[in-house]
Enzyme design. Structure first.
Site: not given
Ligand code: SF4
Ligand code: SF4
Ligand code: SF4
Length: 575
Positions: A281, A284, A301, A321, A360, A363, A368, A500
């Site tokens: 990251e 990037e 994230c 990102s 998650k 996720e 993908e 979190c």
């Protein structure tokens, strides 16, 4: 200006509190806890459940302590016969239509309704309500709603409204009122982003995660499978609460020891891929600054935040990102690099992530990247597995994660708190841009303020950053960017207020704990303490990163890194 103080007596105890304080808050100063069901600090205060009714001079009849303000000379009685009988009747009416499946309910022994029913010696069959059975909503991989256990306290609705998502609300009239999505559609058809804030707000067992524990048990007893567990940064700061340890206790060593006793082949540390996320990251970000690619860049994230953007702000997708989250990076790394290195067929590897999060779970089912992680279990599910396996958690010795994914930096550790990803990224990005930049502490982005801002000068570049937790605050930031009111280069967003550590998969605590504890702060402190104790604090200083890049990816943002560690997003036109 200092608030005017008001003097009153609660159960004959004198207290002095600022004007405007409610009776409920004032009672705490006298060390008296008034029972509540619909009230939850920072989330819900509507005075509807009638459990907190008290007698107060100057008031006609009983008053709801959670909304009634104190006044000078007031005398309050919280436990008179009238109060107790009223609360008992309220509980008996609630129980008249409550599905009493306590033995198999995941909130058994941790249910506010059960605790109060016991305390007020209720007759659970005193009133017989009309029997109607509502379907259990299991339409999403993250939240299960069993409305026959719901007591209509509306805390979940308030939690969702606070997120500015508003996926759920009351439906129907009178006896038939129940909570659901618009037009009573399944939750999967709604704008829900899976943050799970409704679950941790619920006082009973009406809401829970969609559990995958049974799949994990099956994999653990399948001789053809190698099973690998890895644990997210914040789980070690909260798991102890499920074993009655104080809020904010870091139980990393016991957590590893307990998971090892469940029988997987390896127990790894997800802080490692938090470091890997930072390597990718930060690179990037630097690349975007140099090439003028869409700025500002948002962190990626948090899957609930990603879902929120895809659904509500698809125009912001180019600003996300492309890095996968640490969970998905770990799964992808294990099924590529680690399998190749150890001669394991990825088909025979079963990857379990332990996460503070319900989003998650969704996720890891995304098209993908659905092959990266086989099961994502919450902190609560891990605690349940440990208890079922008869493991004496509090008596366990501290044990260490397995190599090669044991060692991580303090930057990886703080991922679990709001501002942690930003601080970890700044440590590494600044050092990548200017090798002599040695600052490791970015205090301005720490703490639980809903929105934090700071500006840093690195190698001649001015970097304007912002951090927001809670989706309503994310919405504010997006509006400010779009209106031109604010300009940033890099923004961290976490869907759960506080990050979190306060995720929807964390242990559910009783009202008496939640209403009297700075939960987010205490849990986050455990992570920052671990960061300052770590000799390695910058992700780019991690020896594990050296090995991973030298052995496999070459360098951050390489072609191979992009293939395995990055992903894509798409607009979801449900609004
Ligand atoms: S998971 Fe989050 S978005 Fe979905 S209903 Fe619950 S609080 Fe609302
Ligand atoms: S699901 Fe839980 S939080 Fe929501 S209204 Fe029902 S009991 Fe209250
Ligand atoms: S803030 Fe953390 S726990 Fe909450 S939805 Fe995002 S990733 Fe999950």
């Amino acid at each position: 200006m200092q608030a005017k103080m008001v003097n009153l007596k609660i159960n004959n105890i004198s207290v002095s509190v600022p004007e405007g304080t409610t009776i409920l808050e004032a009672a705490r100063k006298a060390h008296i806890e008034i029972p509540t069901l619909c009230y939850l600090k920072d989330v819900s205060c509507v005075g509807s459940c009638r459990m907190c009714l008290v007698e107060a001079t100057g008031a006609r009849g009983l008053v709801a302590a959670c909304v009634y303000p104190v006044s000078e000379g007031m005398e309050v009685r919280t436990n008179t016969e009238k109060c107790r009988q009223s609360r008992k009747m309220t509980l008996e009416l609630i129980l008249s239509k409550h599905k009493k499946k306590c033995l198999s309910c995941e909130r058994n022994h941790n249910c506010e309704l059960q605790k109060l029913s016991l305390g007020y010696s209720v007759d659970e069959d005193r009133f017989k309500g009309e029997d109607f059975v509502l379907p259990i909503d299991t339409s999403t991989p993250y939240v299960v709603r069993d409305n026959d256990k719901c007591i209509n306290c509306m805390r979940c609705v308030a939690a969702c409204r606070k997120q500015n998502v508003n996926a759920i609300g009351p439906i129907g009239r009178g006896f038939h009122v129940h909570i659901g999505s618009a037009f009573d559609m399944p939750l999967s058809e709604s704008v829900c982003v899976g943050c799970g804030q409704c679950i941790v707000a619920c006082p009973v067992g009406a809401l829970s995660e969609n559990s995958t524990i049974e799949n994990v048990w099956k994999a653990l007893s399948d001789p053809t499978k190698q099973v690998v567990f890895f644990t997210a940064p914040s789980v070690r700061a909260t798991l102890g609460e499920a074993f009655d340890m104080p809020v904010g206790t870091n139980v990393e060593g016991k957590m590893v020891a307990a998971i090892r006793r469940l029988g997987p082949d390896h127990v790894f540390n997800m802080d490692v891929t938090a470091d890997l996320t930072i390597m990718e990251e930060a690179s990037e970000l630097i690349n975007r600054i140099k090439t003028g690619k869409p700025m500002p860049m948002f962190t990626s994230c948090c899957p609930a935040w990603i879902k929120f953007v895809e659904q509500r702000h698809p125009e912001m997708i180019p600003h996300l990102s492309s890095c996968k989250s640490p969970q998905q990076m770990f799964g992808a790394l294990l099924k590529s690099y680690w399998c190749e290195k150890n001669g394991v067929d990825p088909k025979n590897l079963y990857v379990v992530s332990v996460i503070p999060c319900t989003a998650k779970k969704y996720e890891c089912t995304r098209e993908e990247m659905k092959d990266d992680v086989d099961a994502a279990i919450t902190t609560r599910e891990l605690a349940r597995m440990i208890k079922t396996a008869g493991i004496k958690f509090t008596e366990l010795p501290d044990e260490e994660f397995d190599n090669p994914f044991a060692t991580a930096t303090g930057g990886g550790a703080i991922f679990g708190a709001t501002g942690g990803v930003m601080e970890a990224a700044l440590r590494t990005a600044a050092h990548m841009m200017d090798g002599s930049f040695e600052v490791l502490d970015f205090f301005a982005v720490r703490g639980t303020n809903p929105i934090k801002e700071a500006t840093y000068l690195v190698a001649g570049n001015t970097i304007r950053v912002a951090v927001a937790s809670g989706l309503a605050n994310a919405e504010t930031i997006i509006r400010q960017i779009e209106s031109g009111e604010k300009k940033y280069d890099f923004i961290e967003i976490m869907a759960c207020p506080g990050g979190c550590v306060n995720g929807g998969g964390q242990p559910t605590l009783s009202d008496s704990v939640r209403n009297n504890t700075e939960l987010k702060e205490s849990r986050a402190k455990a992570l920052y303490t671990s960061d300052t104790k770590n000799e390695l604090r910058r992700s780019s200083d991690s020896p594990v990163m050296d090995v991973i890049y030298n052995d496999y990816f070459g360098f951050p943002n390489s072609h191979k890194a992009h293939e395995i560690l990055h992903t894509t997003y798409h607009a979801d036109k449900r609004i």
